[in-house]
Design a protein around this motif. Structure first.
Motif, PDB file in Angstrom:
ATOM      1  N   LYS A  23       0.714  -1.279   0.198  1.00  0.00           N
ATOM      2  CA  LYS A  23      -0.027   0.055  -0.017  1.00  0.00           C
ATOM      3  C   LYS A  23       0.909   1.428   0.108  1.00  0.00           C
ATOM      4  CE  LYS A  23      -3.945  -1.870   2.289  1.00  0.00           C
ATOM      5  NZ  LYS A  23      -4.910  -1.798   3.480  1.00  0.00           N
ATOM      6  N   THR A  24       1.825   1.404   0.800  1.00  0.00           N
ATOM      7  CA  THR A  24       2.808   2.346   0.773  1.00  0.00           C
ATOM      8  C   THR A  24       3.534   2.688  -0.470  1.00  0.00           C
ATOM      9  OG1 THR A  24       3.210   1.905   3.255  1.00  0.00           O
ATOM     10  CG2 THR A  24       4.892   3.301   2.037  1.00  0.00           C
ATOM     11  N   GLU A  25       4.011   1.716  -1.251  1.00  0.00           N
ATOM     12  CA  GLU A  25       4.502   1.731  -2.238  1.00  0.00           C
ATOM     13  C   GLU A  25       3.771   2.244  -3.546  1.00  0.00           C
ATOM     14  OE1 GLU A  25       7.989   1.991  -2.620  1.00  0.00           O
ATOM     15  OE2 GLU A  25       7.863   1.588  -0.341  1.00  0.00           O
ATOM     16  N   ALA A  26       2.489   1.677  -3.498  1.00  0.00           N
ATOM     17  CA  ALA A  26       1.305   2.231  -4.240  1.00  0.00           C
ATOM     18  C   ALA A  26       1.164   3.532  -4.190  1.00  0.00           C
ATOM     19  CB  ALA A  26       0.097   1.128  -4.269  1.00  0.00           C
ATOM     20  N   GLU A  27       1.090   4.026  -3.084  1.00  0.00           N
ATOM     21  CA  GLU A  27       0.613   5.579  -2.896  1.00  0.00           C
ATOM     22  C   GLU A  27       1.874   6.225  -3.398  1.00  0.00           C
ATOM     23  OE1 GLU A  27      -0.110   5.548   1.275  1.00  0.00           O
ATOM     24  OE2 GLU A  27      -2.099   4.770   1.080  1.00  0.00           O
ATOM     25  N   LYS A  28       3.130   6.073  -3.254  1.00  0.00           N
ATOM     26  CA  LYS A  28       4.315   6.493  -3.648  1.00  0.00           C
ATOM     27  C   LYS A  28       4.080   6.747  -5.258  1.00  0.00           C
ATOM     28  CE  LYS A  28       7.650   5.322  -0.198  1.00  0.00           C
ATOM     29  NZ  LYS A  28       8.907   4.673  -0.076  1.00  0.00           N
ATOM     30  N   VAL A  29       3.909   5.529  -6.104  1.00  0.00           N
ATOM     31  CA  VAL A  29       3.815   5.538  -7.413  1.00  0.00           C
ATOM     32  C   VAL A  29       2.552   6.565  -7.839  1.00  0.00           C
ATOM     33  CG1 VAL A  29       3.260   4.066  -9.491  1.00  0.00           C
ATOM     34  CG2 VAL A  29       4.645   3.313  -7.661  1.00  0.00           C
ATOM     35  N   GLN A  30       1.447   6.543  -7.146  1.00  0.00           N
ATOM     36  CA  GLN A  30       0.261   7.364  -7.612  1.00  0.00           C
ATOM     37  C   GLN A  30       0.742   8.632  -7.291  1.00  0.00           C
ATOM     38  OE1 GLN A  30      -2.933   5.831  -5.083  1.00  0.00           O
ATOM     39  NE2 GLN A  30      -3.246   4.283  -6.631  1.00  0.00           N
ATOM     40  N   ALA A  31       1.681   9.120  -6.387  1.00  0.00           N
ATOM     41  CA  ALA A  31       2.088  10.539  -6.406  1.00  0.00           C
ATOM     42  C   ALA A  31       3.242  10.883  -7.401  1.00  0.00           C
ATOM     43  CB  ALA A  31       2.661  10.731  -4.853  1.00  0.00           C
ATOM     44  N   GLY A  32       3.648   9.835  -8.085  1.00  0.00           N
ATOM     45  CA  GLY A  32       4.616  10.317  -8.965  1.00  0.00           C
ATOM     46  C   GLY A  32       5.845   9.868  -8.655  1.00  0.00           C
ATOM     47  N   LEU A  33       6.045   9.382  -7.440  1.00  0.00           N
ATOM     48  CA  LEU A  33       7.471   9.056  -6.811  1.00  0.00           C
ATOM     49  C   LEU A  33       7.919   7.577  -7.106  1.00  0.00           C
ATOM     50  CD1 LEU A  33       6.765  10.439  -3.193  1.00  0.00           C
ATOM     51  CD2 LEU A  33       7.970  11.712  -5.058  1.00  0.00           C
ATOM     52  N   PRO A  34       9.321   7.523  -7.231  1.00  0.00           N
ATOM     53  CA  PRO A  34       9.798   6.040  -7.486  1.00  0.00           C
ATOM     54  C   PRO A  34       9.391   4.911  -6.245  1.00  0.00           C
ATOM     55  CG  PRO A  34      11.689   7.422  -6.720  1.00  0.00           C
ATOM     56  CD  PRO A  34      10.248   8.430  -6.667  1.00  0.00           C
ATOM     57  N   ALA A  35       9.051   3.965  -6.675  1.00  0.00           N
ATOM     58  CA  ALA A  35       8.957   2.849  -5.565  1.00  0.00           C
ATOM     59  C   ALA A  35      10.269   2.284  -5.174  1.00  0.00           C
ATOM     60  CB  ALA A  35       7.812   1.735  -6.228  1.00  0.00           C
ATOM     61  N   VAL A  36      10.182   1.975  -3.916  1.00  0.00           N
ATOM     62  CA  VAL A  36      11.554   1.247  -3.691  1.00  0.00           C
ATOM     63  C   VAL A  36      10.858  -0.275  -3.221  1.00  0.00           C
ATOM     64  CG1 VAL A  36      12.963   0.893  -1.633  1.00  0.00           C
ATOM     65  CG2 VAL A  36      12.293   3.201  -2.453  1.00  0.00           C
ATOM     66  N   ILE A  37      11.742  -1.118  -3.825  1.00  0.00           N
ATOM     67  CA  ILE A  37      11.256  -2.578  -3.891  1.00  0.00           C
ATOM     68  C   ILE A  37      12.460  -3.289  -2.896  1.00  0.00           C
ATOM     69  CG2 ILE A  37      10.920  -4.953  -5.112  1.00  0.00           C
ATOM     70  CD1 ILE A  37      10.043  -2.882  -7.401  1.00  0.00           C
TER      71      ILE A  37
END
Length: 43
Positions: A23-37
């Motif tokens: 959920k945290t990473e999906a919110e980052k992607v939606q905000a245009g930020l890179p996801a950290v995997i």
């Protein structure tokens, strides 16, 4: 390493961790930020 299916939101701490992280990473992607995997398993 092995994997075992568990019912979602069943109180399994690893399932809850994965859900929170996703959920945290999906919110980052939606905000245009890179996801950290990353995956950390520390029993």
């Amino acid at each position: 390493m092995s994997f075992r299916w568990v019912q979602g939101h069943a109180g399994n701490r690893y399932n809850e961790l994965a859900d929170t992280s996703a959920k945290t990473e999906a919110e980052k992607v939606q905000a245009g930020l890179p996801a950290v995997i990353r995956l950390e398993l520390n029993p």
